[in-house]
Design a protein around this motif. Structure first.
Motif, PDB file in Angstrom:
ATOM      1  N   LEU A  75     -92.055 -76.041   6.385  1.00 44.51           N
ATOM      2  CA  LEU A  75     -91.761 -75.833   7.802  1.00 44.51           C
ATOM      3  C   LEU A  75     -91.411 -77.187   8.412  1.00 44.51           C
ATOM      4  CD1 LEU A  75     -94.735 -73.488   8.741  1.00 44.51           C
ATOM      5  CD2 LEU A  75     -92.381 -72.819   8.357  1.00 44.51           C
ATOM      6  N   ARG A  76     -90.137 -77.463   8.528  1.00 44.82           N
ATOM      7  CA  ARG A  76     -89.695 -78.730   9.116  1.00 44.82           C
ATOM      8  C   ARG A  76     -89.043 -78.435  10.452  1.00 44.82           C
ATOM      9  NH1 ARG A  76     -87.564 -82.776   4.420  1.00 44.82           N
ATOM     10  NH2 ARG A  76     -89.469 -82.714   3.215  1.00 44.82           N
ATOM     11  N   GLY A 115     -87.725 -88.707  10.206  1.00 41.17           N
ATOM     12  CA  GLY A 115     -87.519 -88.412   8.795  1.00 41.17           C
ATOM     13  C   GLY A 115     -88.818 -87.874   8.237  1.00 41.17           C
ATOM     14  N   TYR A 116     -88.740 -87.124   7.162  1.00 42.47           N
ATOM     15  CA  TYR A 116     -89.947 -86.582   6.535  1.00 42.47           C
ATOM     16  C   TYR A 116     -90.276 -87.412   5.312  1.00 42.47           C
ATOM     17  CZ  TYR A 116     -90.488 -82.550   9.531  1.00 42.47           C
ATOM     18  OH  TYR A 116     -90.734 -81.746  10.623  1.00 42.47           O
ATOM     19  N   LYS A 117     -91.517 -87.893   5.260  1.00 40.38           N
ATOM     20  CA  LYS A 117     -92.000 -88.659   4.106  1.00 40.38           C
ATOM     21  C   LYS A 117     -93.515 -88.568   4.075  1.00 40.38           C
ATOM     22  CE  LYS A 117     -92.568 -93.226   6.174  1.00 40.38           C
ATOM     23  NZ  LYS A 117     -92.280 -94.638   6.044  1.00 40.38           N
ATOM     24  N   ARG A 141     -94.802 -85.642   6.221  1.00 36.08           N
ATOM     25  CA  ARG A 141     -94.966 -85.496   7.668  1.00 36.08           C
ATOM     26  C   ARG A 141     -93.688 -85.990   8.333  1.00 36.08           C
ATOM     27  NH1 ARG A 141     -99.872 -82.790   7.835  1.00 36.08           N
ATOM     28  NH2 ARG A 141    -101.389 -83.891   6.591  1.00 36.08           N
ATOM     29  N   ALA A 142     -93.460 -85.568   9.554  1.00 34.82           N
ATOM     30  CA  ALA A 142     -92.357 -86.098  10.346  1.00 34.82           C
ATOM     31  C   ALA A 142     -92.785 -87.484  10.831  1.00 34.82           C
ATOM     32  CB  ALA A 142     -92.059 -85.188  11.528  1.00 34.82           C
ATOM     33  N   ILE A 197     -96.505 -90.743  13.585  1.00 31.48           N
ATOM     34  CA  ILE A 197     -96.555 -89.630  12.638  1.00 31.48           C
ATOM     35  C   ILE A 197     -96.796 -88.360  13.443  1.00 31.48           C
ATOM     36  CG2 ILE A 197     -97.780 -88.623  10.676  1.00 31.48           C
ATOM     37  CD1 ILE A 197     -98.651 -91.530   9.961  1.00 31.48           C
ATOM     38  N   HIS A 198     -95.954 -87.376  13.241  1.00 34.20           N
ATOM     39  CA  HIS A 198     -96.053 -86.089  13.942  1.00 34.20           C
ATOM     40  C   HIS A 198     -96.631 -85.063  12.968  1.00 34.20           C
ATOM     41  CE1 HIS A 198     -93.588 -87.499  17.318  1.00 34.20           C
ATOM     42  NE2 HIS A 198     -92.898 -88.149  16.398  1.00 34.20           N
TER      43      HIS A 198
END
Length: 180
Positions: free
Chosen positions: A4-5, A18-20, A29-30, A38-39
């Protein structure tokens, strides 16, 4: 695990995220490349009740999407600053205008594909006063044989109702936990 992005931009500075996997974490995480925020994306809680008057349960016909015109238990998203119990009471008042006495937590259903957890409490109606809010076309009491099973809005509601009637026949209401 379902991916779920949903976060596209940083809440703090507006930069595309970015997601990492952040340091000292174990999942993607976003992460904002500009400010480093970090979101976290966590499930939403849907809270509600199974309001009962004698042998009848209270259902609400939805005046909103999704599933406009279909029947549901009074429920909705929990708000920040309220307990699960307070949210269940609030939703029952907002959707049905019903006066209730909250009882035990009855069902807890994880809806993994949409990132939600649905929590329903049993509730005893203290009278038959109903004053549906703007999200409800009508609120009505149903005996089990009258429930419009083919017009129930959500699978979690249908499962909760099925559990409720089975437990009522058995005379015991243990917590029902499942995932769909």
């Amino acid at each position: 695990m379902i991916e779920l992005r949903r976060i596209k931009h940083c809440r703090a500075c507006g930069t595309p995220v970015g997601y990492k996997v952040p340091d000292d974490d174990n999942r993607e995480r976003a992460v904002c490349p500009a400010c480093g925020l970090i979101h976290y994306e966590n499930p939403l809680n849907v809270v509600g009740t199974v309001p009962v008057w004698g042998e009848q349960v209270l259902l609400c016909r939805r005046a909103i999407e999704p599933r406009h015109g279909f029947w549901t238990l009074p429920a909705g998203f929990m708000e920040l600053g309220e307990t699960v119990e307070d949210g269940a009471r609030r939703e029952t008042v907002e959707e049905a205008g019903a006066n209730i006495e909250l009882q035990d937590l009855f069902t807890m259903i994880s809806v993994v594909r949409v990132g939600q957890v649905h929590l329903f409490y049993r509730a005893r109606m203290t009278d038959t006063t109903l004053d549906p809010g703007p999200e409800t076309l009508e609120a009505r009491l149903f005996h089990e044989h009258e429930v419009p099973w083919d017009q129930i809005a959500f699978r979690t509601v249908k499962e909760t109702l099925q559990h409720y009637f089975a437990c009522r026949r058995a005379g015991s209401y243990p917590l029902q936990c499942s995932s769909i």
